[in-house]
Enzyme design. Structure first.
Site, PDB file in Angstrom:
ATOM      1  N   ASP A 169      24.684  21.843  27.339  1.00 16.11           N
ATOM      2  CA  ASP A 169      24.410  21.929  28.776  1.00 16.11           C
ATOM      3  C   ASP A 169      25.543  21.224  29.519  1.00 16.11           C
ATOM      4  OD1 ASP A 169      21.322  22.158  30.325  1.00 16.11           O
ATOM      5  OD2 ASP A 169      23.112  21.516  31.396  1.00 16.11           O
ATOM      6  N   ASP A 191      25.438  27.776  32.803  1.00 14.64           N
ATOM      7  CA  ASP A 191      25.937  26.464  32.362  1.00 14.64           C
ATOM      8  C   ASP A 191      25.256  25.915  31.123  1.00 14.64           C
ATOM      9  OD1 ASP A 191      23.498  25.820  33.410  1.00 14.64           O
ATOM     10  OD2 ASP A 191      24.197  23.987  34.382  1.00 14.64           O
ATOM     11  N   GLU A 192      24.573  26.762  30.373  1.00 11.88           N
ATOM     12  CA  GLU A 192      23.939  26.259  29.150  1.00 11.88           C
ATOM     13  C   GLU A 192      23.910  27.342  28.081  1.00 11.88           C
ATOM     14  OE1 GLU A 192      19.634  25.752  29.165  1.00 11.88           O
ATOM     15  OE2 GLU A 192      19.616  26.611  31.164  1.00 11.88           O
TER      16      GLU A 192
END
Length: 410
Positions: free
Chosen positions: A8, A103-104
């Site tokens: 993350d 974003d992960e």
DNA sequence: TCTGGGGTCCTAGGACCC
DNA sequence: TCTGGGGTCCTAGGACCC
């Protein structure tokens, strides 16, 4: 036994903004829009979080909490580019990778010891490589399931790694608040609180039957999750097995409510064109078109219609959405939000009537060409500066007493 | 606290069919 | 002619995620 990594990015949007404007560093920064606009916070810097600002908070509230904060619109193209860089790095570490959002990501690292060493060593390498490729920090959770890896990466914030050793999952989860379980939001949390369940351990101690009778299918999944198992819904799926999109939508909130019919309909047409364009990009045709209207009091309705023939054409979506709009909007009624949603997909090559089919095919080709032209604009080359700071922290969960601090959660 | 935008999944009722 | 049951599609709404 599987080894799953969840990676993350730390304060992703804000950190990308800082790369392009280093003067933002160390300041309260809010990504999402102007402080006077309708909208919510997409991301807040750690400095801004000290004022109680967090994602999903109305921008105007964020302004009240911290008037000196710097409000920026954000740059989705930059975020996509950096997300792509992260993805490229991840692919070098495992063939089984899934970007769960911009974003992960999840990685199946099972059986990679020979290449990258034991999990912590691999996590260090991965962290280093992501840093090298992006100049950004990330946190990594390691566990035997996606669920626990995700919770662990949250606990590892920021710029850290946390490994939950195989066999310690339930012990690790037990003291955490039920809200930490992905999928448990405000409503479910309140429901659980009302029957005296506050921590994941409380959930685990409950009979499956009790949860099932109260929450149905979801209750059964919850029971599994409380023990650290990938149970129910999306978590059940293999990493990297996500298929084609199931829906495509666009919506718009007016800065001031409006009952101007021409304005409402032209906004709707514009949204319909954007949806049609995305359908063509994905090679999809939609059978069901749904209109969404929200009024001043935030009352929201959706009205859908299924078409006799699936489509990806601007004109068909515009007409369908306009029909729905006219059938469901009373003149003079103030509208806050209008949106269009397409679903019920067929893949291209569909079965169209011959005459209509030929005409539609020419349309489709013309529009695809236009899409390509539009693609040529808006791409800008970028350069970036600044080095990495901060030390990568590392923890292993073996002793449930040594629990980390928490991160503001939306 | 005056509440975006893009998604996923789930529930539930009714129509319709066998 | 007092009333089955399963499957599928459609529609509306809601919880939740980032």
């Amino acid at each position: 036994m599987r080894t799953v990594f969840h990676l993350d990015m730390d304060a992703f949007f804000v950190s990308v903004e800082e790369l392009f404007d280093p003067t933002l560093k160390g300041k309260p920064v809010v990504v999402g829009g102007k402080s006077t606009e309708r909208g919510v916070v997409s991301a807040a810097s750690y400095e801004a979080r000290k004022y109680g600002i967090h994602s999903a908070m109305p921008l105007r509230t964020a302004y009240q909490r911290c008037p000196q904060a710097i409000f920026v619109e954000g740059h989705p193209e930059r975020y996509r580019e950096y997300s792509g860089r992260v993805f490229d790095v991840l692919n070098r570490f495992s063939p089984v990778v899934e970007m769960a959002s911009i974003d992960e990501a999840y990685l199946d690292m099972t059986g990679t010891e020979r290449l990258f060493g034991p999990p912590l060593k691999a996590a260090h390498l991965l962290h280093e490589e992501v840093g090298r490729a992006t100049n950004l920090h990330c946190s990594i959770g390691i566990a035997t399931s996606k669920l626990v890896a995700k919770i662990a990466s949250d606990q590892a914030k920021r710029n850290g790694v946390l490994w939950v050793l195989p066999g310690t999952e339930a012990r690790y989860l037990a003291p955490l608040e039920v809200r930490k379980i992905p999928g448990v939001g405000k409503v479910t949390e309140a429901n659980l609180h009302s029957i005296g369940i506050y921590r994941i351990g409380d959930l685990a101690a409950l009979e499956d039957k009790v949860l099932e009778s109260r929450f149905g299918k979801w209750g059964l999944a919850l029971a599994g999750k409380s023990l650290g198992r990938d149970a129910g819904g999306w978590f059940d799926a293999e990493i990297g097995s996500r298929g084609a999109p199931k829906s495509v939508s666009h919506e718009h909130t007016f800065n001031e409510d409006t009952h101007d019919q021409a304005r409402l309909e032209s906004t709707l047409a514009h949204l319909a064109e954007k949806v049609a364009r995305r359908l063509r990009e994905h090679g999809l045709k939609a059978r069901t078109i749904q209109l969404k209207l929200r009024d001043t009091d935030f009352n929201t309705i959706t009205r859908a219609q299924s078409l006799p023939v699936p489509t990806q054409l601007d004109i068909a979506l515009i007409e369908a959405s306009r029909r729905l709009f006219r059938a469901n909007w009373e003149q003079g009624r103030d509208i806050r939000l209008i949106g269009i949603h397409a679903s019920g997909f067929d893949y291209e090559d569909g079965q169209m009537g011959l005459i209509d089919g030929e005409r539609d095919e020419r349309w489709r080709q013309a529009l695809t060409a236009a899409d390509k032209l539009r693609d040529k604009f808006g791409e800008s080359a970028v350069s970036l500066g600044s080095g990495m700071q901060g030390k990568f922290r590392e923890r292993v969960h073996e002793n449930p007493a040594a629990l980390p601090g928490k991160e503001p959660k939306r």
